[in-house]
Design a protein around this motif. Structure first.
Motif, PDB file in Angstrom:
ATOM      1  N   ASN A 221       9.406  27.373  43.377  1.00 55.53           N
ATOM      2  CA  ASN A 221       9.410  26.006  42.833  1.00 55.53           C
ATOM      3  C   ASN A 221       8.470  25.135  43.659  1.00 55.53           C
ATOM      4  OD1 ASN A 221      11.569  26.702  41.013  1.00 55.53           O
ATOM      5  ND2 ASN A 221      12.944  26.595  42.779  1.00 55.53           N
ATOM      6  N   MET A 222       7.514  24.535  42.974  1.00 53.22           N
ATOM      7  CA  MET A 222       6.525  23.706  43.681  1.00 53.22           C
ATOM      8  C   MET A 222       6.574  22.268  43.166  1.00 53.22           C
ATOM      9  SD  MET A 222       3.225  26.272  43.898  1.00 53.22           S
ATOM     10  CE  MET A 222       3.443  27.108  42.321  1.00 53.22           C
ATOM     11  N   ALA A 223       6.469  21.333  44.081  1.00 57.72           N
ATOM     12  CA  ALA A 223       6.356  19.915  43.704  1.00 57.72           C
ATOM     13  C   ALA A 223       4.880  19.546  43.686  1.00 57.72           C
ATOM     14  CB  ALA A 223       7.110  19.048  44.703  1.00 57.72           C
ATOM     15  N   VAL A 224       4.452  18.947  42.580  1.00 59.09           N
ATOM     16  CA  VAL A 224       3.082  18.427  42.473  1.00 59.09           C
ATOM     17  C   VAL A 224       3.190  16.901  42.483  1.00 59.09           C
ATOM     18  CG1 VAL A 224       1.154  18.098  40.887  1.00 59.09           C
ATOM     19  CG2 VAL A 224       2.052  20.391  41.300  1.00 59.09           C
ATOM     20  N   ILE A 225       2.676  16.292  43.521  1.00 56.48           N
ATOM     21  CA  ILE A 225       2.827  14.847  43.711  1.00 56.48           C
ATOM     22  C   ILE A 225       1.503  14.137  43.418  1.00 56.48           C
ATOM     23  CG2 ILE A 225       3.540  13.022  45.301  1.00 56.48           C
ATOM     24  CD1 ILE A 225       5.740  15.077  44.718  1.00 56.48           C
TER      25      ILE A 225
ATOM     26  N   LYS B 193      -1.748  27.041  41.079  1.00 60.37           N
ATOM     27  CA  LYS B 193      -2.028  28.374  40.530  1.00 60.37           C
ATOM     28  C   LYS B 193      -2.425  29.343  41.642  1.00 60.37           C
ATOM     29  CE  LYS B 193      -4.972  30.646  37.073  1.00 60.37           C
ATOM     30  NZ  LYS B 193      -6.112  30.427  36.136  1.00 60.37           N
ATOM     31  N   LYS B 194      -3.178  28.851  42.623  1.00 60.15           N
ATOM     32  CA  LYS B 194      -3.589  29.704  43.743  1.00 60.15           C
ATOM     33  C   LYS B 194      -2.388  30.109  44.596  1.00 60.15           C
ATOM     34  CE  LYS B 194      -8.163  27.571  44.053  1.00 60.15           C
ATOM     35  NZ  LYS B 194      -9.040  26.645  44.822  1.00 60.15           N
TER      36      LYS B 194
ATOM     37  N   SER C  76       4.349  34.290  40.611  1.00 63.19           N
ATOM     38  CA  SER C  76       5.113  34.828  39.485  1.00 63.19           C
ATOM     39  C   SER C  76       4.853  34.014  38.214  1.00 63.19           C
ATOM     40  CB  SER C  76       6.613  34.795  39.820  1.00 63.19           C
ATOM     41  OG  SER C  76       7.388  35.000  38.659  1.00 63.19           O
ATOM     42  N   GLU C  77       4.983  34.645  37.081  1.00 64.49           N
ATOM     43  CA  GLU C  77       4.870  33.975  35.782  1.00 64.49           C
ATOM     44  C   GLU C  77       5.984  32.947  35.584  1.00 64.49           C
ATOM     45  OE1 GLU C  77       2.931  34.314  32.586  1.00 64.49           O
ATOM     46  OE2 GLU C  77       1.588  34.554  34.293  1.00 64.49           O
TER      47      GLU C  77
END
Length: 238
Positions: free
Chosen positions: A2-6, A95-96, A100-101
């Motif tokens: 799980n990634m947060a994009v701020i 993406k880098k 996992s999909e």
């Protein structure tokens, strides 16, 4: 993962701050963006944080991240000419990092520091169980549809919600829509609008009403008042 994009790429024209972007305004001992980043840093379900930032503030942000020991921040990318382009740049970085999909991204505003840990958790669980989701808050006043300066339709308050953040998606799905929009040169106000336009179903996660975006000076003072109230509760044990 799980990634947060701020998103911290805005210049904050409506804040009228004499040149300081609103995400870097200080309240007490830290900048607004740090309050926001700490929410994701302290959430056990968030693995990595990626930030899209104004190019001229990237080095300063790196110093702040080191100062406040925000160890989950793995990348700071240059913002684009629009909010959509800034988020796309951050998604490319995500993406880098992806393994996992099924990796999930929570897209959040750097000037939205009043979400709850439960809101982050609920977003992740909702994507895992039902699919792409956005945070909403119930409309507390009547919403009307206007055309030619006249009320065209009064909407049922029970059916009206305000779209807020985080807006959470499978990375593969949101990237696919961004690629389409880029190819077709289409611009959207936010990620939810983009996903909806390309036919994706969006589930909802109801968040707290105080989950405001700090856009104007009034918003800043509301944030200060809420922060003061929380500190007083901690001090006096109320």
């Amino acid at each position: 993962m799980n990634m947060a994009v701020i998103f911290a790429g805005g210049v904050g024209k409506r804040m009228k701050t004499n040149g300081t972007p609103k995400q870097f305004l200080r309240l007490y001992d830290k900048e607004i963006i740090i309050y926001t980043l700490e929410l994701f840093q302290n959430n056990e379900k968030i693995d990595k944080i990626i930030i899209s930032c104004l190019e001229e503030k990237i080095e300063y942000l790196k110093e702040l991240i080191k100062k406040f020991n925000l160890t989950k921040v793995v990348s700071i990318v240059k913002g684009g000419n629009t909010g959509q382009e800034s988020i796309y740049n951050a998604l490319q970085s995500a993406k880098k990092e992806s393994i996992s999909e099924k990796d999930i991204v929570l897209i959040h505003d750097g000037v939205r520091p009043l979400i709850l840990q439960k809101t982050i958790d609920d977003n992740i669980v909702m994507v895992e169980t039902k699919g792409n989701s956005i945070t909403v808050a119930p409309a507390v006043e009547t919403v009307v549809n206007i055309k030619d300066d006249k009320v065209k339709k009064i909407l049922s308050r029970n059916e009206c919600f305000l779209a807020r953040a985080p807006q959470s998606f499978y990375l593969r799905d949101i990237l696919k829509c961004h690629e389409k929009a880029k190819l077709e040169k289409k611009e959207f106000i936010d990620s939810a609008s983009l996903m909806d336009y390309y036919g994706n179903n969006l589930n909802i996660v109801e968040g707290p009403s105080e989950n405001i975006k700090i856009t104007t000076p009034i918003d800043f003072y509301i944030f200060k008042a809420i922060l003061d109230a929380k500190r007083n509760i901690d001090v006096f044990g109320l």
